[in-house]
Design a protein around this motif. Structure first.
Motif, short mmCIF file in Angstrom:
data_model
loop_
_atom_site.label_atom_id
_atom_site.label_comp_id
_atom_site.label_asym_id
_atom_site.label_seq_id
_atom_site.Cartn_x
_atom_site.Cartn_y
_atom_site.Cartn_z
N THR A 84 -3.33 59.23 -51.05
CA THR A 84 -4.67 58.63 -50.96
C THR A 84 -5.38 58.66 -52.30
OG1 THR A 84 -4.83 59.34 -48.65
CG2 THR A 84 -6.89 58.80 -49.78
N GLU A 100 -7.14 55.72 -54.76
CA GLU A 100 -8.54 55.81 -55.19
C GLU A 100 -8.66 55.78 -56.70
OE1 GLU A 100 -9.80 59.40 -53.35
OE2 GLU A 100 -10.10 58.49 -51.36
N ILE A 126 -8.37 52.19 -57.88
CA ILE A 126 -9.59 51.43 -57.62
C ILE A 126 -10.69 51.81 -58.61
CG2 ILE A 126 -11.42 50.98 -55.95
CD1 ILE A 126 -8.79 49.64 -55.27
N ASP A 154 -13.57 46.98 -50.12
CA ASP A 154 -13.39 47.84 -48.94
C ASP A 154 -12.87 47.03 -47.75
OD1 ASP A 154 -14.22 50.06 -50.29
OD2 ASP A 154 -16.29 50.00 -49.56
N VAL A 188 -8.78 47.80 -49.54
CA VAL A 188 -8.60 49.20 -49.12
C VAL A 188 -7.84 49.35 -47.81
CG1 VAL A 188 -9.81 51.31 -48.47
CG2 VAL A 188 -10.58 49.99 -50.46
N SER A 248 -4.46 51.47 -47.53
CA SER A 248 -4.43 52.66 -46.67
C SER A 248 -3.28 52.59 -45.68
CB SER A 248 -5.77 52.80 -45.93
OG SER A 248 -6.83 52.98 -46.83
#
Length: 282
Positions: A81, A85, A88, A115, A119, A123
């Motif tokens: 994860t 991040e 981004i 998002d 994302v 994810s």
């Protein structure tokens, strides 16, 4: 190195040198107490040696292995994860460096866009990779747990054989203590005065038996103590080896899946740059 005690020590403690019945009775008491003490210490040591092989201890070993594996998996999931991040956030830093201050007012809008468009897909790829790592780890955990339990069972058999061999010695010490106490009681019941020849012979015999038995018990106590330390080290080693097997499989699975993960990161970055490019030109 041997250390000799002063000669008067034996004169005042050895039952064979007792001159009266009272002296004989008094000198036999510490012998019985010593035999009881060393026997109980040896029995306690044998019980301690058996402790790691009880059901609760075995359950604890397996649970510790599972807990450590779970923590390691959480770290891997967290790193997956975090890697997304970081990508981004690096894009945002790059975007901010290329965008005029007036254009940065759209950052909240663009963040919502990422998002929504980037994302979730990223994810989902992270989740897929984490599940595949977890699946391979689960198989490795099952195998390492079987190996751990097999090794513990083998060690338990060896320890049980040791206990069965040594336990009679501890009982022998207690039986000897009973003989010494009985002789002391006989000396007290005989009244006062010099030690009769029969009691003197019994005292000499039981004292020789005491010296031999306690020497064996003390030696066995030291040997069992050393063996117990080896057993504890072996159990710790078996646990560490079991976890190492799981950790190695986790490492291999991460390495095998790394190209897919990097590809997902690159695709997400390309998609994010495409979404940010149009507002930047404006």
């Amino acid at each position: 190195m041997a250390h000799e005690l002063p000669g008067w020590v034996a004169d005042l403690t050895d039952p064979r040198r007792a001159r009266t019945l009272d002296e004989l009775a008094d000198r036999l008491v510490p012998l019985a107490e010593h035999a009881i003490d060393v026997s109980r210490r040896l029995q306690a040591q044998l019980n301690e040696l058996n402790e790691p092989f009880k059901r609760e201890a075995l359950y604890g070993s397996v649970e510790r292995l599972k807990a450590r594996t779970g923590e390691a998996l959480e770290e891997i999931t967290g790193e997956l994860t975090a890697s997304g991040e970081r990508r981004i956030e690096r894009l945002w830093s790059d975007w901010a460096g290329r965008t005029r201050p007036s254009g940065r007012a759209r950052e909240p809008e663009l963040r919502r866009l990422l998002d929504r468009e980037v994302v979730p897909a990223l994810s989902e790829r992270h989740r897929e990779v984490a599940e595949r790592v977890a699946e391979r780890t689960s198989r490795a955990l099952e195998e390492s747990t079987r190996t751990l339990l097999t090794r513990v069972e083998e060690l338990a058999r060896a320890v049980n054989a040791l206990v069965q061999d040594v336990l009679p010695l501890a009982r022998e010490g207690l039986e000897l203590a009973g003989r010494v106490s009985a002789l002391s009681g006989s000396a007290r019941r005989a009244g006062r005065g010099p030690v009769p020849a029969e009691l003197a012979d019994s005292a000499a015999e039981v004292t020789r038996a005491f010296d031999e038995a306690v020497a064996r018990l003390e030696l066995e106590w030291a040997a069992v103590g050393a063996r117990a330390a080896t057993v504890r080290a072996a159990l710790r080693g078996a646990e560490e080896n079991a976890f190492s097997q799981v950790a190695e499989e986790m490492t291999r699975s991460v390495e095998d899946l790394a190209p897919e993960h990097v590809k997902a990161l690159n695709e997400a970055e390309e998609r994010a740059r495409a979404l940010l490019e149009e507002p930047t030109k404006g």
